[in-house]
Design a protein around this motif. Sequence first.
Motif, PDB file in Angstrom:
ATOM      1  N   ALA A  26      -2.485  59.166  48.057  1.00 38.89           N
ATOM      2  CA  ALA A  26      -2.876  59.439  49.436  1.00 38.89           C
ATOM      3  C   ALA A  26      -1.987  58.675  50.410  1.00 38.89           C
ATOM      4  N   ALA A  27      -1.656  57.440  50.050  1.00 38.61           N
ATOM      5  CA  ALA A  27      -0.798  56.632  50.924  1.00 38.61           C
ATOM      6  C   ALA A  27       0.620  57.193  50.974  1.00 38.61           C
ATOM      7  N   LEU A  28       1.114  57.701  49.862  1.00 40.91           N
ATOM      8  CA  LEU A  28       2.445  58.323  49.846  1.00 40.91           C
ATOM      9  C   LEU A  28       2.453  59.576  50.720  1.00 40.91           C
ATOM     10  N   ALA A  29       1.380  60.374  50.606  1.00 39.91           N
ATOM     11  CA  ALA A  29       1.284  61.582  51.418  1.00 39.91           C
ATOM     12  C   ALA A  29       1.242  61.236  52.893  1.00 39.91           C
ATOM     13  N   ALA A  30       0.572  60.151  53.236  1.00 46.22           N
ATOM     14  CA  ALA A  30       0.514  59.725  54.635  1.00 46.22           C
ATOM     15  C   ALA A  30       1.883  59.283  55.134  1.00 46.22           C
ATOM     16  N   ALA A  31       2.699  58.766  54.228  1.00 40.08           N
ATOM     17  CA  ALA A  31       4.018  58.258  54.613  1.00 40.08           C
ATOM     18  C   ALA A  31       5.037  59.363  54.836  1.00 40.08           C
ATOM     19  N   VAL A  32       4.986  60.429  54.027  1.00 42.40           N
ATOM     20  CA  VAL A  32       6.052  61.454  54.089  1.00 42.40           C
ATOM     21  C   VAL A  32       5.523  62.872  54.283  1.00 42.40           C
ATOM     22  N   GLY A  33       4.217  63.049  54.257  1.00 43.34           N
ATOM     23  CA  GLY A  33       3.647  64.392  54.317  1.00 43.34           C
ATOM     24  C   GLY A  33       3.345  64.888  52.922  1.00 43.34           C
ATOM     25  N   SER A  34       2.194  65.501  52.729  1.00 43.75           N
ATOM     26  CA  SER A  34       1.761  65.878  51.386  1.00 43.75           C
ATOM     27  C   SER A  34       2.698  66.868  50.706  1.00 43.75           C
ATOM     28  N   SER A  35       3.383  67.704  51.502  1.00 37.85           N
ATOM     29  CA  SER A  35       4.289  68.691  50.894  1.00 37.85           C
ATOM     30  C   SER A  35       5.523  68.059  50.279  1.00 37.85           C
ATOM     31  N   HIS A  36       5.768  66.789  50.593  1.00 31.44           N
ATOM     32  CA  HIS A  36       6.946  66.100  50.063  1.00 31.44           C
ATOM     33  C   HIS A  36       6.580  65.053  49.006  1.00 31.44           C
ATOM     34  N   VAL A  37       5.366  65.133  48.502  1.00 30.65           N
ATOM     35  CA  VAL A  37       4.937  64.325  47.358  1.00 30.65           C
ATOM     36  C   VAL A  37       4.682  65.292  46.209  1.00 30.65           C
ATOM     37  N   ILE A  38       5.479  65.193  45.170  1.00 27.66           N
ATOM     38  CA  ILE A  38       5.440  66.156  44.068  1.00 27.66           C
ATOM     39  C   ILE A  38       4.815  65.504  42.844  1.00 27.66           C
ATOM     40  N   SER A  39       3.683  66.048  42.411  1.00 25.97           N
ATOM     41  CA  SER A  39       3.024  65.513  41.208  1.00 25.97           C
ATOM     42  C   SER A  39       2.705  66.603  40.196  1.00 25.97           C
ATOM     43  N   ASP A  40       2.837  67.860  40.599  1.00 33.10           N
ATOM     44  CA  ASP A  40       2.611  68.960  39.665  1.00 33.10           C
ATOM     45  C   ASP A  40       3.641  68.891  38.544  1.00 33.10           C
ATOM     46  N   PRO A  41       3.201  68.868  37.282  1.00 37.68           N
ATOM     47  CA  PRO A  41       4.136  68.689  36.158  1.00 37.68           C
ATOM     48  C   PRO A  41       5.300  69.675  36.140  1.00 37.68           C
ATOM     49  N   ALA A  42       5.060  70.922  36.500  1.00 43.12           N
ATOM     50  CA  ALA A  42       6.121  71.933  36.468  1.00 43.12           C
ATOM     51  C   ALA A  42       7.205  71.612  37.495  1.00 43.12           C
ATOM     52  N   ARG A  43       6.797  71.216  38.702  1.00 40.23           N
ATOM     53  CA  ARG A  43       7.766  70.880  39.753  1.00 40.23           C
ATOM     54  C   ARG A  43       8.398  69.513  39.511  1.00 40.23           C
ATOM     55  N   LEU A  44       7.639  68.633  38.860  1.00 40.75           N
ATOM     56  CA  LEU A  44       8.124  67.268  38.636  1.00 40.75           C
ATOM     57  C   LEU A  44       9.185  67.197  37.538  1.00 40.75           C
ATOM     58  N   ALA A  45       9.212  68.200  36.670  1.00 45.18           N
ATOM     59  CA  ALA A  45      10.073  68.153  35.482  1.00 45.18           C
ATOM     60  C   ALA A  45      11.541  67.948  35.823  1.00 45.18           C
ATOM     61  N   SER A  46      12.023  68.559  36.901  1.00 40.96           N
ATOM     62  CA  SER A  46      13.451  68.439  37.238  1.00 40.96           C
ATOM     63  C   SER A  46      13.818  67.029  37.672  1.00 40.96           C
ATOM     64  N   PHE A  47      12.843  66.245  38.109  1.00 36.45           N
ATOM     65  CA  PHE A  47      13.103  64.862  38.508  1.00 36.45           C
ATOM     66  C   PHE A  47      13.009  63.903  37.315  1.00 36.45           C
ATOM     67  N   GLU A  48      12.524  64.401  36.186  1.00 37.66           N
ATOM     68  CA  GLU A  48      12.270  63.544  35.025  1.00 37.66           C
ATOM     69  C   GLU A  48      13.307  63.715  33.919  1.00 37.66           C
ATOM     70  N   CYS A  49      14.342  64.508  34.167  1.00 31.07           N
ATOM     71  CA  CYS A  49      15.366  64.755  33.156  1.00 31.07           C
ATOM     72  C   CYS A  49      16.738  64.677  33.807  1.00 31.07           C
ATOM     73  N   ASP A  50      17.695  64.082  33.135  1.00 30.40           N
ATOM     74  CA  ASP A  50      19.030  63.960  33.719  1.00 30.40           C
ATOM     75  C   ASP A  50      19.859  65.216  33.437  1.00 30.40           C
ATOM     76  N   TRP A  51      21.078  65.238  33.986  1.00 29.71           N
ATOM     77  CA  TRP A  51      21.955  66.407  33.892  1.00 29.71           C
ATOM     78  C   TRP A  51      22.302  66.757  32.449  1.00 29.71           C
ATOM     79  N   THR A  52      22.441  65.757  31.582  1.00 34.82           N
ATOM     80  CA  THR A  52      22.843  66.014  30.204  1.00 34.82           C
ATOM     81  C   THR A  52      21.704  66.559  29.353  1.00 34.82           C
ATOM     82  N   GLY A  53      20.471  66.331  29.783  1.00 40.17           N
ATOM     83  CA  GLY A  53      19.324  66.705  28.970  1.00 40.17           C
ATOM     84  C   GLY A  53      18.994  65.667  27.921  1.00 40.17           C
ATOM     85  N   ARG A  54      19.753  64.587  27.908  1.00 40.02           N
ATOM     86  CA  ARG A  54      19.548  63.558  26.884  1.00 40.02           C
ATOM     87  C   ARG A  54      18.486  62.541  27.294  1.00 40.02           C
TER      88      ARG A  54
END
Length: 454
Positions: free
Chosen positions: A2-30
């Motif tokens: 909630a505090a993060l959403a207040a800081a940047v707006g809820s649309s810019h806080v990503i917690s949905d696993p499908a959308r979050l996946a691209s932030f959790e893996c590097d370019w190599t896939g390793r």
Amino acid sequence: MAALAAAVGSSHVISDPARLASFECDWTGRFRGRAAAAVVPADAEQVAAVVRVAAEHGVGVVPQGGNTGLVGGSIARHGEVVVSLKRLRGRGEVDRASGSVRVGAGLTLAELDALARPHRLAAGLDLAARDSATVGGLVACDAGGHSALRYGTARARVRGLEVVLADGSLVELAPRAPKDNAGYRLAPLVVGSEGTLAIITAVTWELVRRPRRRATALLALDGLARAVELALALKERVPALEALEFMCSSSLALVAERLALAPPEPLRSALRDGGVVLLCEAGGDAAEVDQLAAFLRAGGAPEHTVLATDERQRRRLWRFREAVPEALARTGVPHKLDVAVPPSRLAEFDQRLRALVGERFGAGTRVFCFGHLADGNVHVNVLGPPPEAEEVDAAVLALAAACGGTISGEHGIGTAKARYLSLVRSEREIALMRAVKRAFDPRGLLNPGVIFAR
């Protein structure tokens, strides 16, 4: 959350696993991990607010630029918050007097160079990931690229920084005048610190004069020893030299196989196993560029040489060098190891590397090497062993150290090489580094696990 959403707006806080996946893996896939959320602030003030929220809750923060790193340095591993800087895209006016410009950390290298172009200036740094690598990320890992031969690494281009510290304070780290030695210079400490000391939000970048012309040559040689010898002669005879790149023959063959990009005819018959291709480029005015052609005509290069001065032909020659990572990615998930050794020991390193990999990891394992010849920076790629086979990394890094080199030439330490830092830094040096880390980040919340093993 909630505090993060207040800081940047809820649309810019990503917690949905499908959308979050691209932030959790590097370019190599390793390298993959787990983030609590990814936050995409709009400006430096919002970055500071996010860091304050994370600090209040004792949660680690992982800054992320274009996510083109190769050592796991921008991937959350244990539930940290990823702070993406891609919206920090401010573009100041180019200061002609100082030859510099202030830009947001999220601007790409290609965009920075385009900003300088109308003023007949250039970024003075270039690499294949130019369209996705961000200025903040380049500075954070002190990237080099092929033009470091002439213009230095990112460190040489930094005039000043705006950063967010671990407590969420926003600070300018910049000299007040071209000559300013009032106390410690803190910006150089942040350069190359991989987000462990501060989060870079803006960079004052020193530009360079844009060459009016360029000439590029591709040469086939029988081995690295000959390539190093030729590179020395080129540096002495062609002062306007900007790039000296090399590829092993197997790298070029892989590009031809995977991308249907056949090498120029004069080179095909000359390439043998154990051979290398040298790409060299000069930039400047007509007289400076002509020095490269004069060197080649005078017999300084082998007969199997292709020279291009036309922009389209030049880009085609560069494509062979820049396409190697793409060809590798289409083949498998390689162990990508950025190391550097003294150029005089480059041939020895290559020979010992191939023998070592063959003996330890089997005949089916393949080695592909390319990189920046002038400074001995080699990008070693080992295909065959599974990505989790740490013994491959350990063997290659130990060999680089044994050859008088280092375990990172320009990609950084990240999490991938943290346990190997002692190969090239003494206990006292590491203790001093940790002391600097504690001074900037007493609670260890900025990019935990990067550079220093947990």
